[in-house]
Design an enzyme around this catalytic site. Structure first.
Site, PDB file in Angstrom:
ATOM      1  N   LYS A   1       0.873  -1.180   0.000  1.00  0.00           N
ATOM      2  CA  LYS A   1       0.000   0.000   0.000  1.00  0.00           C
ATOM      3  C   LYS A   1       0.911   1.231   0.000  1.00  0.00           C
ATOM      4  O   LYS A   1       1.480   1.597   1.034  1.00  0.00           O
ATOM      5  CB  LYS A   1      -0.916  -0.002   1.231  1.00  0.00           C
ATOM      6  CG  LYS A   1      -1.904   1.153   1.230  1.00  0.00           C
ATOM      7  CD  LYS A   1      -2.846   1.050   2.419  1.00  0.00           C
ATOM      8  CE  LYS A   1      -4.006   2.042   2.337  1.00  0.00           C
ATOM      9  NZ  LYS A   1      -3.651   3.395   2.058  1.00  0.00           N
TER      10      LYS A   1
ATOM     11  N   LYS B   1      -6.480  -8.190  -1.879  1.00  0.00           N
ATOM     12  CA  LYS B   1      -7.582  -8.133  -2.859  1.00  0.00           C
ATOM     13  C   LYS B   1      -7.953  -9.516  -3.387  1.00  0.00           C
ATOM     14  O   LYS B   1      -7.059 -10.314  -3.685  1.00  0.00           O
ATOM     15  CB  LYS B   1      -7.150  -7.263  -4.048  1.00  0.00           C
ATOM     16  CG  LYS B   1      -6.698  -5.865  -3.652  1.00  0.00           C
ATOM     17  CD  LYS B   1      -6.177  -5.097  -4.860  1.00  0.00           C
ATOM     18  CE  LYS B   1      -5.760  -3.705  -4.464  1.00  0.00           C
ATOM     19  NZ  LYS B   1      -5.181  -2.948  -5.587  1.00  0.00           N
TER      20      LYS B   1
END
Ligand code: AMP
Length: 645
Positions: free
Chosen positions: A296, A453
């Site tokens: 991230k 994800k």
């Protein structure tokens, strides 16, 4: 008083006159709809009122429908065009004074008393007599004038704005002045959320279709629900009424997706992730599914669009055009794709980059980069783009494909540039130790944590959704410090001692979308250094207002009444120890406790969030969710605290 629908129908043009070019929706008909909406808080009623209004517009003045929608959501064009309606109070007051002949001081006193210049303008108009009665205002006329006002710049702009506003005010009847002033001030505050507008639009098209009159009640309900889902979905991919409304009028709801698709050049609201508190929570959610863990990156979201004609545009998370900020990225785009790639939309993060050491720099470095008038040669803070998704490829949207396919297309058709353009670092594993090691590496590499994800099942790209198919794991959650909130600064207290000459503490608020109001959440005086205090003072002292806006929800308790009020213009990222029920703050009022709000304990300033507008601040519902999730897994106590200001 609330007008009846019959009264409103009388104001609409009749079917016989609808073919005449003069057939325009009277602004009065729209204002009466606003009055009815303002009089209720029930979402179903609001939807019903607006649906009926749209039905009449569709039958009688379809060419005015787009403008009616824009006036309902108080915009003058698609959000990404960035045209703002936010005329300052002093200009509005001068226009009211000129239109009504009232004294400025008396007007100001009324505004302080009512907290709403719109209401004061309406009442002032009631007292005014005019010699000749001007023609009634129409929707296109008001819309065009608002648009012109938003475009006026340069010398004597103030006078030109005042003239146009005065002319409209002189022609106003009944409650029209109230809504014109509120529109110009930047918020209608009638409790109308955009999602309700989309729903009413879909319903109006269904109900105007003669076929649906023959349907059973159940079938009609299904039809209404499916039309709403279609219109909302299409709007997430192509967020512009300029294209959706003409397509609806021409092809109807069911054919809308064939005519309105994601289009390079028109930014979509990005997909967002849900926060999690532990890696085991991630593994529980994604049990029996394939998933990917990605770094991230801590920078700025950048949606890169390449159109078929070769032009390139970059948009922020907020649909702002970033092309002027990043000429260096634009210059590099021709080299990032293989020769047979003609068009695309990429979802990326732009991060500050140290060219010598070849490493990512913290977000704070990126935030010092110039935002406007940058030429590629002038760029001081270098950026590297990390791409993590592909939404459109060679003439077709690919958002419906699973992430695995989208990523494969990315890897096969795009080329990395050392220090300029990279695929986001990712790995696939369901082993908690391996993920922990990957998370540690991400943090050492100046990233915020991980994004996890789904890859195959439930793995499409969901624009504008905070989806559970994307989970974020930040280092801070793991250490029990909690997620941050993005809050609007609405007031300040003068500093004392070392902070004399600046504001020493600030009043912050979250945003309640349904009620269209900013709700106070905490007073904050920690996390600033001398430089940031001076910067905040310089910026915010230019945005002071005489009294709190009537859409600020703050208690009368003197502890939460700041020395100075600010217009809602800036969003700050704030961290806190935890959230607690508060007798004085109004955040998420009624969502967790009936007559109490929620406040932050030990809040501290982290950074300015330039990429977020005030209405993108953390919502009341998110505040309630954060409060509740800490109760499931309490780190601290959550008792109501009277000392909590
Ligand atoms: P947050 O702002 O905390 O909700 O986190 C979401 C943001 O993380 C996104 O809007 C992106 O700007 C950023 N981000 C960084 N790396 C990624 C990634 N690999 N996938 C998705 N978003 C990312």
């Amino acid at each position: 008083m609330t007008q009846t629908p019959t009264a409103m129908a009388q104001r609409m043009p009749t079917a016989t006159t609808s073919r005449s070019p003069r057939n325009r929706v009277p602004y009065a008909a729209l204002c009466e709809t606003f009055v009815q909406i303002e009089a209720t808080t029930k979402r179903l009623e609001i939807t019903d009122i607006l649906t009926k209004f749209f039905q009449r517009v569709i039958s009688l003045s379809p060419s005015n429908l787009t403008q009616c929608i824009y006036l309902c959501i108080n915009r003058i064009g698609p959000e990404y065009e960035g045209r703002e309606l936010h005329v300052g109070d002093s200009i509005l007051m001068k226009a009211v004074v000129e239109a009504t002949g009232r004294n400025l001081q008396a007007l100001k006193a009324d505004v302080v008393e009512h907290g709403d210049l719109g209401t004061v303008a309406e009442q002032s108009r009631g007292k005014q007599r005019t010699l000749a009665t001007p023609q009634p205002l129409t929707v296109p006329q008001v819309f065009d004038t608002l648009k012109t006002i938003s475009e006026i710049t340069g010398t004597s702009s103030q006078k030109r704005k005042i003239d146009l506003i005065r002319k409209m005010l002189v022609a106003c009847r009944e409650n029209e002045a109230k809504y014109i002033i509120r529109s110009l001030a930047g918020t209608l505050r009638i409790g109308l959320a955009e999602q309700t507008v989309l729903q009413s639009l879909a319903r109006a098209f269904v109900l105007n279709d003669s076929e649906t009159r023959k349907m059973s009640k159940d079938k009609l309900e299904n039809e209404l629900a499916s039309a709403t889902a279609i219109v909302k979905q299409v709007y997430t991919e192509l967020p512009t009424y300029d294209q959706i409304v003409p397509a609806l009028l021409e092809h109807g709801v069911h054919h809308l997706p064939e005519h309105c698709k994601l289009t390079p050049g028109i930014p979509l609201k990005p997909m967002l992730a849900h926060p999690t508190k532990s890696l085991t929570e991630v593994l529980d959610r994604f049990e029996n599914m394939t998933f990917s863990c990605e770094y991230k990156y801590d920078g700025e979201r950048a949606q890169i669009h390449r159109l078929e004609d070769g032009s390139v545009m970059i948009f922020s998370r907020n649909s702002e055009n970033l092309s002027v900020k990043y000429p260096d990225i634009i210059a590099r785009v021709p080299a990032i794709s293989k020769p047979d790639v003609t068009s695309f939309v990429l979802d990326c993060e732009a991060v500050a980059w140290d060219r010598e050491k070849k490493c990512i720099l913290p977000f704070q470095v990126l935030s010092t980069r110039k935002k406007k008038d940058v030429t590629a040669e002038e760029v001081k803070i270098q950026v590297c783009v990390f791409v993590f998704d592909l939404l459109y490829f060679n003439g077709k949207p690919v958002t419906g494909e699973p992430l695995k396919t989208r990523r494969q297309l990315l890897e096969e058709n795009f080329i990395e540039i050392e220090g300029g353009f990279h695929f986001s670092k990712s790995m696939e594993s369901s082993n908690v130790e391996e993920i922990q090691t990957f998370l540690n590496e991400a943090i050492v590499g100046n990233c915020e944590g991980l994004m996890v994800k789904t890859l195959e099942k439930e793995a499409s790209y969901e624009p504008s959704k905070r989806s559970r198919n994307w989970l974020k794991v930040k280092k801070d959650y793991l250490s029990g410090l909690g997620d941050s909130l993005d809050l609007v600064v609405i007031g300040g207290w003068y500093g004392r001692g070392k902070r004399t000459g600046t504001y020493g503490a600030y009043l912050l608020a979250c945003y309640d979308e349904d009620r269209e109001e900013y709700q106070s959440i905490c007073k904050m005086g920690t996390g600033f250094d001398d430089e940031s205090l001076a910067g905040h003072y310089k910026f915010l002292s230019e945005h002071t207002i005489e009294a709190p806006k009537n859409y600020y929800n703050i208690s009368d308790n003197p502890n939460v009444r700041p020395d100075v009020w600010f217009d809602a213009v800036q969003v700050w990222e704030v961290k806190c120890a935890d959230l607690s029920i508060s007798p004085v703050h109004r955040a998420a009022m009624g969502l967790v406790a009936e007559d109490k709000g929620i406040s932050l304990r030990f809040p501290r300033f982290i950074r300015i969030r330039d990429d977020k507008g005030p209405s993108d601040a953390t919502s009341a519902a998110q505040v309630a969710e954060m409060y509740q999730s800490q109760n499931i897994n309490p780190v601290h106590g959550n008792k109501s605290r009277d000392d909590d200001f």
